[in-house]
Design an enzyme around this catalytic site. Sequence first.
Site, PDB file in Angstrom:
ATOM      1  CD  GLU A   1      -3.148  -0.879   2.673  1.00 12.27           C
ATOM      2  OE1 GLU A   1      -4.276  -0.016   2.486  1.00 12.27           O
ATOM      3  OE2 GLU A   1      -2.074  -0.939   3.609  1.00 12.27           O
TER       4      GLU A   1
ATOM      5  CG  ASP B   1      -7.416   0.905   3.570  1.00 12.08           C
ATOM      6  OD1 ASP B   1      -6.534   1.437   2.781  1.00 12.08           O
ATOM      7  OD2 ASP B   1      -8.423   0.382   2.703  1.00 12.08           O
TER       8      ASP B   1
ATOM      9  CB  SER C   1      -1.948  -3.956 -10.538  1.00 10.94           C
ATOM     10  OG  SER C   1      -1.273  -2.566 -10.127  1.00 10.94           O
TER      11      SER C   1
END
Length: 322
Positions: free
Chosen positions: A207, A213, A307
Amino acid sequence: MTAALPVAFADVQDAAARLAGIAHRTPVLTSRTLDALVGAEVFVKCENFQRVGAFKIRGAYNAASRLPAGQLARGIAAYSSGNHAQAVALAARELGTTAVVLMPEDAPRAKREATAGYGAEIVTYDRYTQDRTALGEALADERGLALIPPYDHPHVIAGQGTAALELLEETGALDALVVPVGGGGLVAGSATAAKALHSGIRVVGVEPEAGDDTKRSLDRGERVTIPVPRTIADGQALPTPGEITFTVNRRLVDAIALVGDDEIVAAMRFAFERLKIVLEPSGATALAALMAGRLEHRPRRVGVIASGGNVDARRFAELIGR
C-alpha cells in the site's frame, strides 16, 4: 478463522477458463539489472499489457458474464477511480449490454476518456466528501442495473486471481509474491491461487504510506477506516478494505509493506528506463516495495505483479521528471 473462505482455488480456475480468449495472458519480464539490484531472481507479471491497461478486466468480465440474461440486458453499473471503470465498460461491450460508471471528479483524464471510449455513461462525484459505495448502490437501484463492485465480490476476486495463476504456471514455485493493494481484490485472488499451488509461498501486499487501511486493519484484526488518502497512487486511494477481501486477506496474506510516493516514482522510472514498460503509480507499488527493501524477509525467487499502466504522457513525464 477456520471457516471456509468465500473464494476457493476452484473458483480461480473456473474464472481462468471463462476468461480464455477474453483477457490477455500477459508477459512475465525478467531483468538481470533488477535481480542484481534487489539480490533476488525477480519475475514481473505485466498487467499493464492487459486489455484496458490493467488487471481489472479479469474480475469485471468474470462477474458480468455470470449475470442472468435478463439482468445483463438491463445493463451493469460500477463505481471506480478508473481501471475498474474501463474494465466494466469493456465487459459490457463484449457482452452486448450497456454500462453506467460512477467516477470521482478528479479521476485521471486518460482513465475517464478511455471509459467513455468503451461506451460507458459516466456519472461523477467528489471522492473526499461523498460515499461512492452508497452512491453506486443508489444509482444501480434507481436504474435497475446490476452493480459490479471493484473488489468486494467473490467473482471479481476469483477473476483477479488468474493473474497470479498465470504467473506461477510460468515460473514454478516462488518464495514470495508481491501484490499492490487497494480494496484488496487482487491480493485476495492472488493469495488464493498462490497458497493453493505452493503452500509455503509468502504473499506480501503493498500500500502507499498515506493509504495504509489494510495494514492497520490486519494489525488490529478488524476493518479500519481512515480518511480518503491523498497519494499519487490514485487506484489505491481508499479509506477501508472490502469486507469479503478482508476476510480472505487476514487468512492468506502474510504481510503488508508500505511505500512512499518518491519510492513509487523511482520504480516507475526504473521500469521505464530498464524494463522498457510504462507503469501507473498504483501499478508500480509492488515493484517499489521490492526495490526499496520494504520486504521483511528476503526471498530468493520473487514474483511481482505490475498491476497497470494507465497514465497519460503528461502526468507520466511530470512524475518521473521530479
